[in-house]
Design a protein around this motif. Structure first.
Motif, PDB file in Angstrom:
ATOM      1  N   GLU A  24       0.811  -1.214   0.000  1.00  0.00           N
ATOM      2  CA  GLU A  24       0.000   0.000   0.000  1.00  0.00           C
ATOM      3  C   GLU A  24       0.847   1.268   0.000  1.00  0.00           C
ATOM      4  O   GLU A  24       0.308   2.371   0.037  1.00  0.00           O
ATOM      5  CB  GLU A  24      -0.924   0.033   1.231  1.00  0.00           C
ATOM      6  CG  GLU A  24      -2.065  -0.947   1.167  1.00  0.00           C
ATOM      7  CD  GLU A  24      -1.634  -2.343   1.567  1.00  0.00           C
ATOM      8  OE1 GLU A  24      -0.657  -2.475   2.319  1.00  0.00           O
ATOM      9  OE2 GLU A  24      -2.272  -3.299   1.105  1.00  0.00           O
ATOM     10  N   ALA A  25       2.157   1.131  -0.038  1.00  0.00           N
ATOM     11  CA  ALA A  25       3.056   2.284   0.074  1.00  0.00           C
ATOM     12  C   ALA A  25       2.788   3.339  -1.000  1.00  0.00           C
ATOM     13  O   ALA A  25       2.741   4.535  -0.694  1.00  0.00           O
ATOM     14  CB  ALA A  25       4.512   1.831   0.042  1.00  0.00           C
ATOM     15  N   ALA A  26       2.595   2.925  -2.236  1.00  0.00           N
ATOM     16  CA  ALA A  26       2.348   3.894  -3.320  1.00  0.00           C
ATOM     17  C   ALA A  26       1.039   4.638  -3.090  1.00  0.00           C
ATOM     18  O   ALA A  26       0.961   5.859  -3.306  1.00  0.00           O
ATOM     19  CB  ALA A  26       2.339   3.188  -4.669  1.00  0.00           C
ATOM     20  N   ALA A  27       0.008   3.937  -2.624  1.00  0.00           N
ATOM     21  CA  ALA A  27      -1.278   4.578  -2.352  1.00  0.00           C
ATOM     22  C   ALA A  27      -1.153   5.565  -1.196  1.00  0.00           C
ATOM     23  O   ALA A  27      -1.710   6.671  -1.248  1.00  0.00           O
ATOM     24  CB  ALA A  27      -2.343   3.528  -2.041  1.00  0.00           C
ATOM     25  N   VAL A  28      -0.407   5.194  -0.152  1.00  0.00           N
ATOM     26  CA  VAL A  28      -0.203   6.096   0.985  1.00  0.00           C
ATOM     27  C   VAL A  28       0.557   7.339   0.526  1.00  0.00           C
ATOM     28  O   VAL A  28       0.198   8.470   0.894  1.00  0.00           O
ATOM     29  CB  VAL A  28       0.526   5.381   2.143  1.00  0.00           C
ATOM     30  CG1 VAL A  28       0.949   6.371   3.223  1.00  0.00           C
ATOM     31  CG2 VAL A  28      -0.364   4.297   2.740  1.00  0.00           C
ATOM     32  N   LEU A  29       1.577   7.169  -0.289  1.00  0.00           N
ATOM     33  CA  LEU A  29       2.331   8.310  -0.808  1.00  0.00           C
ATOM     34  C   LEU A  29       1.425   9.213  -1.640  1.00  0.00           C
ATOM     35  O   LEU A  29       1.488  10.439  -1.515  1.00  0.00           O
ATOM     36  CB  LEU A  29       3.530   7.835  -1.630  1.00  0.00           C
ATOM     37  CG  LEU A  29       4.441   8.932  -2.181  1.00  0.00           C
ATOM     38  CD1 LEU A  29       4.966   9.833  -1.080  1.00  0.00           C
ATOM     39  CD2 LEU A  29       5.587   8.313  -2.964  1.00  0.00           C
ATOM     40  N   ASP A  30       0.567   8.642  -2.475  1.00  0.00           N
ATOM     41  CA  ASP A  30      -0.387   9.442  -3.251  1.00  0.00           C
ATOM     42  C   ASP A  30      -1.320  10.219  -2.328  1.00  0.00           C
ATOM     43  O   ASP A  30      -1.642  11.380  -2.591  1.00  0.00           O
ATOM     44  CB  ASP A  30      -1.212   8.553  -4.185  1.00  0.00           C
ATOM     45  CG  ASP A  30      -0.417   8.068  -5.387  1.00  0.00           C
ATOM     46  OD1 ASP A  30       0.657   8.637  -5.677  1.00  0.00           O
ATOM     47  OD2 ASP A  30      -0.885   7.113  -6.037  1.00  0.00           O
ATOM     48  N   GLY A  31      -1.757   9.582  -1.247  1.00  0.00           N
ATOM     49  CA  GLY A  31      -2.607  10.262  -0.275  1.00  0.00           C
ATOM     50  C   GLY A  31      -1.895  11.435   0.374  1.00  0.00           C
ATOM     51  O   GLY A  31      -2.479  12.506   0.564  1.00  0.00           O
ATOM     52  N   MET A  32      -0.627  11.257   0.678  1.00  0.00           N
ATOM     53  CA  MET A  32       0.146  12.334   1.286  1.00  0.00           C
ATOM     54  C   MET A  32       0.330  13.477   0.295  1.00  0.00           C
ATOM     55  O   MET A  32       0.248  14.644   0.662  1.00  0.00           O
ATOM     56  CB  MET A  32       1.476  11.802   1.794  1.00  0.00           C
ATOM     57  CG  MET A  32       1.281  10.829   2.940  1.00  0.00           C
ATOM     58  SD  MET A  32       2.795  10.183   3.579  1.00  0.00           S
ATOM     59  CE  MET A  32       3.271  11.538   4.609  1.00  0.00           C
ATOM     60  N   ARG A  33       0.564  13.136  -0.956  1.00  0.00           N
ATOM     61  CA  ARG A  33       0.682  14.173  -1.989  1.00  0.00           C
ATOM     62  C   ARG A  33      -0.631  14.934  -2.130  1.00  0.00           C
ATOM     63  O   ARG A  33      -0.635  16.133  -2.368  1.00  0.00           O
ATOM     64  CB  ARG A  33       1.091  13.553  -3.310  1.00  0.00           C
ATOM     65  CG  ARG A  33       2.534  13.105  -3.328  1.00  0.00           C
ATOM     66  CD  ARG A  33       2.901  12.482  -4.651  1.00  0.00           C
ATOM     67  NE  ARG A  33       4.304  12.087  -4.666  1.00  0.00           N
ATOM     68  CZ  ARG A  33       4.754  11.010  -5.270  1.00  0.00           C
ATOM     69  NH1 ARG A  33       3.926  10.215  -5.941  1.00  0.00           N
ATOM     70  NH2 ARG A  33       6.038  10.722  -5.239  1.00  0.00           N
ATOM     71  N   GLY A  34      -1.751  14.234  -1.989  1.00  0.00           N
ATOM     72  CA  GLY A  34      -3.056  14.882  -2.058  1.00  0.00           C
ATOM     73  C   GLY A  34      -3.319  15.801  -0.878  1.00  0.00           C
ATOM     74  O   GLY A  34      -4.124  16.725  -0.971  1.00  0.00           O
ATOM     75  N   ALA A  35      -2.641  15.557   0.218  1.00  0.00           N
ATOM     76  CA  ALA A  35      -2.801  16.376   1.419  1.00  0.00           C
ATOM     77  C   ALA A  35      -1.854  17.573   1.419  1.00  0.00           C
ATOM     78  O   ALA A  35      -1.980  18.466   2.245  1.00  0.00           O
ATOM     79  CB  ALA A  35      -2.544  15.525   2.661  1.00  0.00           C
ATOM     80  N   LYS A  36      -0.915  17.585   0.496  1.00  0.00           N
ATOM     81  CA  LYS A  36       0.094  18.646   0.436  1.00  0.00           C
ATOM     82  C   LYS A  36      -0.576  20.002   0.209  1.00  0.00           C
ATOM     83  O   LYS A  36      -1.629  20.086  -0.384  1.00  0.00           O
ATOM     84  CB  LYS A  36       1.063  18.330  -0.713  1.00  0.00           C
ATOM     85  CG  LYS A  36       2.374  19.008  -0.611  1.00  0.00           C
ATOM     86  CD  LYS A  36       3.304  18.474  -1.676  1.00  0.00           C
ATOM     87  CE  LYS A  36       4.568  19.298  -1.691  1.00  0.00           C
ATOM     88  NZ  LYS A  36       5.480  18.884  -2.711  1.00  0.00           N
ATOM     89  N   GLY A  37       0.055  21.047   0.687  1.00  0.00           N
ATOM     90  CA  GLY A  37      -0.482  22.390   0.534  1.00  0.00           C
ATOM     91  C   GLY A  37      -0.776  23.035   1.876  1.00  0.00           C
ATOM     92  O   GLY A  37      -0.961  24.237   1.965  1.00  0.00           O
ATOM     93  N   SER A  38      -0.820  22.215   2.918  1.00  0.00           N
ATOM     94  CA  SER A  38      -0.999  22.714   4.278  1.00  0.00           C
ATOM     95  C   SER A  38      -0.279  21.756   5.218  1.00  0.00           C
ATOM     96  O   SER A  38       0.297  20.767   4.782  1.00  0.00           O
ATOM     97  CB  SER A  38      -2.484  22.806   4.628  1.00  0.00           C
ATOM     98  OG  SER A  38      -3.046  21.525   4.724  1.00  0.00           O
ATOM     99  N   ASP A  39      -0.304  22.065   6.494  1.00  0.00           N
ATOM    100  CA  ASP A  39       0.250  21.125   7.463  1.00  0.00           C
ATOM    101  C   ASP A  39      -0.541  19.823   7.365  1.00  0.00           C
ATOM    102  O   ASP A  39      -1.732  19.833   7.034  1.00  0.00           O
ATOM    103  CB  ASP A  39       0.155  21.678   8.885  1.00  0.00           C
ATOM    104  CG  ASP A  39       1.095  22.855   9.123  1.00  0.00           C
ATOM    105  OD1 ASP A  39       2.029  23.067   8.326  1.00  0.00           O
ATOM    106  OD2 ASP A  39       0.887  23.567  10.110  1.00  0.00           O
TER     107      ASP A  39
END
Length: 95
Positions: A24-39
């Protein structure tokens, strides 16, 4: 999906759940990228199992988020399993 993303005005929260490992590492990384822009807050309270690949992603993303965007990544909750893996890896200070 190993996570849920909640976007807020001041921060975004990535809720990891169930088993999170290299599969699931790639999916988690994509989720983190989607959260980028704020803390970003990472809630690991619902993690039932995990491996060190997720820790690598968290540590690396935390560093790049701070350097590139001057934003913070923090862990807000940890399940017993997440806490055990973090301590076993000696990564408590890094994340």
């Amino acid at each position: 999906m190993p996570f849920e993303l909640k976007k807020g005005k001041k921060k975004n929260t990535l809720i990891l759940k169930d088993g999170v490992d290299v599969g699931e590492a790639a999916a988690v990384l994509d989720g983190m990228r989607g959260a980028k822009g704020s803390d970003i807050e990472v809630d690991m309270g619902k993690v039932s199992s995990m491996d060190c690949s997720i820790l690598q992603i968290l540590i690396s993303f935390k560093k790049s988020l701070k350097e590139a965007d001057n934003k913070l990544l923090s862990i807000t909750a940890k399940s017993e399993e997440a806490d055990r893996v973090i301590k076993l890896a000696g990564a408590a200070d890094a994340i």
